[in-house]
Design an enzyme around this catalytic site. Structure first.
Site, short mmCIF file in Angstrom:
data_model
loop_
_atom_site.label_atom_id
_atom_site.label_comp_id
_atom_site.label_asym_id
_atom_site.label_seq_id
_atom_site.Cartn_x
_atom_site.Cartn_y
_atom_site.Cartn_z
N GLY A 15 -2.76 19.90 11.57
CA GLY A 15 -3.14 18.53 12.53
C GLY A 15 -4.45 18.41 12.87
O GLY A 15 -4.99 17.82 13.88
N SER A 16 -5.40 18.77 11.85
CA SER A 16 -6.82 18.40 12.19
C SER A 16 -7.21 17.06 12.39
O SER A 16 -8.16 16.56 12.72
CB SER A 16 -7.75 19.28 11.23
OG SER A 16 -7.69 18.76 9.78
N LEU A 96 8.30 8.67 2.73
CA LEU A 96 9.03 7.75 3.49
C LEU A 96 9.71 6.81 2.51
O LEU A 96 9.20 6.31 1.55
CB LEU A 96 8.12 7.12 4.69
CG LEU A 96 7.56 8.21 5.85
CD1 LEU A 96 6.70 7.19 6.72
CD2 LEU A 96 8.73 8.63 6.55
N ASN A 110 -2.12 5.93 6.20
CA ASN A 110 -1.87 7.33 5.69
C ASN A 110 -3.50 7.58 5.32
O ASN A 110 -4.34 6.81 4.98
CB ASN A 110 -1.26 7.59 4.45
CG ASN A 110 -1.04 9.09 3.96
OD1 ASN A 110 -0.95 9.99 4.91
ND2 ASN A 110 -1.26 9.25 2.75
N HIS A 112 -5.50 10.29 2.76
CA HIS A 112 -5.45 11.20 1.53
C HIS A 112 -6.41 11.90 0.96
O HIS A 112 -7.55 11.19 1.09
CB HIS A 112 -4.61 10.03 0.40
CG HIS A 112 -4.10 10.97 -0.81
ND1 HIS A 112 -3.09 11.87 -0.96
CD2 HIS A 112 -4.89 11.10 -1.98
CE1 HIS A 112 -3.15 12.29 -2.08
NE2 HIS A 112 -4.06 11.73 -2.70
N GLU A 146 5.72 3.39 -2.86
CA GLU A 146 5.17 4.04 -3.76
C GLU A 146 4.04 4.89 -3.26
O GLU A 146 3.31 4.59 -2.62
CB GLU A 146 4.57 3.04 -5.14
CG GLU A 146 4.11 3.88 -6.26
CD GLU A 146 3.38 2.95 -7.35
OE1 GLU A 146 2.65 3.37 -8.00
OE2 GLU A 146 3.59 1.72 -7.18
N GLN A 176 -15.04 14.49 6.08
CA GLN A 176 -15.21 12.94 6.26
C GLN A 176 -14.00 12.51 6.32
O GLN A 176 -13.90 11.43 6.98
CB GLN A 176 -15.52 12.57 4.55
CG GLN A 176 -16.71 13.05 4.09
CD GLN A 176 -17.99 12.39 5.06
OE1 GLN A 176 -17.90 11.21 5.35
NE2 GLN A 176 -18.81 13.55 5.47
N GLU A 177 -12.59 13.12 6.04
CA GLU A 177 -11.50 12.49 6.81
C GLU A 177 -11.46 12.60 8.11
O GLU A 177 -10.92 11.39 8.74
CB GLU A 177 -10.36 13.71 6.56
CG GLU A 177 -9.98 13.87 4.67
CD GLU A 177 -8.92 14.85 4.70
OE1 GLU A 177 -7.75 14.59 5.23
OE2 GLU A 177 -9.00 15.57 3.58
C1 GAR Z 1 -5.35 16.47 4.96
O1 GAR Z 1 -6.41 17.01 4.06
C2 GAR Z 1 -4.86 15.17 4.42
O2 GAR Z 1 -5.65 14.45 3.83
C3 GAR Z 1 -3.83 15.70 3.42
O3 GAR Z 1 -3.13 16.96 4.32
C4 GAR Z 1 -4.22 17.62 4.90
C5 GAR Z 1 -3.62 17.61 6.17
O4 GAR Z 1 -4.76 18.38 7.28
N1 GAR Z 1 -2.73 14.75 3.30
C6 GAR Z 1 -2.07 14.80 2.26
O5 GAR Z 1 -2.22 15.49 1.14
C7 GAR Z 1 -0.91 13.54 2.06
N2 GAR Z 1 -0.79 13.25 0.89
P1 GAR Z 1 -4.44 18.31 8.63
O6 GAR Z 1 -3.11 18.64 8.90
O7 GAR Z 1 -5.62 19.33 9.28
O8 GAR Z 1 -4.83 17.04 9.06
#
Ligand code: GAR
Length: 205
Positions: A15-16, A96, A110, A112, A146, A176-177
């Site tokens: 959950g970051s 989903l 989302n 990614h 998709e 960056q996310e």
């Molecule tokens: C993140 O890097 C996110 O982009 C990725 O999972 C990680 C979750 O980290 N998501 C995917 O790969 C979805 N296809 P988090 O739980 O620390 O946010």
């Protein structure tokens, strides 16, 4: 300021990204609040982080249902008991269905860990390194049936460095996310980006 967007953040693990959204929502001028954190894994670390932040949490364990439709029905029940405006998938590792997505038109986004359309799916960083990619990054996008294919809202890039391991690259992208997701939600909440009929409209820079 107009009413804040009520977010439901869906997680499966640490959950970051959820935490980055929670932090962003602390700013008075941020146009959203986290109304609910929902996990498909009851043991997801992010649930505790959300609870510690005083946010309502729920878990709907996909393993407790014998079909995707039943699981998604339970998800829908929880979500519809809150006044949710926008669903943010944040490391939510269930695909989903079109039925579920259709119940939330232009309301599911989302994050990614790749520069879509490159590297949909899993192991994005290892694949980028194996290909000799010079650039990696993350994408916030609208969710369509998709996988990892919906319209892009925003992307952030990082270099792939010589000697990078998947973990090192993942950490660089993850930083960056944590900027990208709040930035995207802010732009939507402020009305600078609108999700309309499955497309992304950028109204002003
Ligand atoms: C993140 O890097 C996110 O982009 C990725 O999972 C990680 C979750 O980290 N998501 C995917 O790969 C979805 N296809 P988090 O739980 O620390 O946010």
């Amino acid at each position: 300021m107009a009413a804040k967007l009520n977010l439901a953040v869906l997680i499966s693990g640490r959950g970051s990204n959820m935490q980055a959204l929670i932090e962003a929502c602390k700013a008075d001028d941020f146009p959203a609040r986290v109304a609910l954190v929902l996990s498909n894994r009851p043991d997801a670390g992010g649930l505790q982080i959300a609870q510690d932040a005083g946010i309502q949490t729920a878990s709907v364990d996909h393993k407790a249902y014998d079909s995707k439709a039943a699981f998604e029905g339970a998800l829908q029940d929880v979500l519809s008991s809150h006044e949710i405006d926008l669903i943010c998938l944040a490391g939510f590792m269930r695909l989903l269905s079109a039925d579920f997505i259709g119940r939330w038109p232009d309301q599911i986004i989302n994050i990614h860990p790749s520069l879509l359309p490159a590297y949909k799916g899993l192991d994005t960083h290892a694949r980028a390194i194996a290909d000799g990619a010079v650039e990696a990054g993350c994408t916030v996008h609208v969710v369509i049936p998709e996988m990892d294919a919906g319209p892009v809202i925003l992307q952030k890039k990082v270099p792939v460095l010589a000697g990078d391991t998947p973990d090192a690259l993942a950490a660089r992208v993850l930083a960056q996310e944590h900027a990208a997701y709040p930035e995207a939600v802010r732009a939507i909440g402020d009305g600078r980006i609108r999700l309309v009929d499955g497309s992304v409209k950028i109204l002003e820079e």
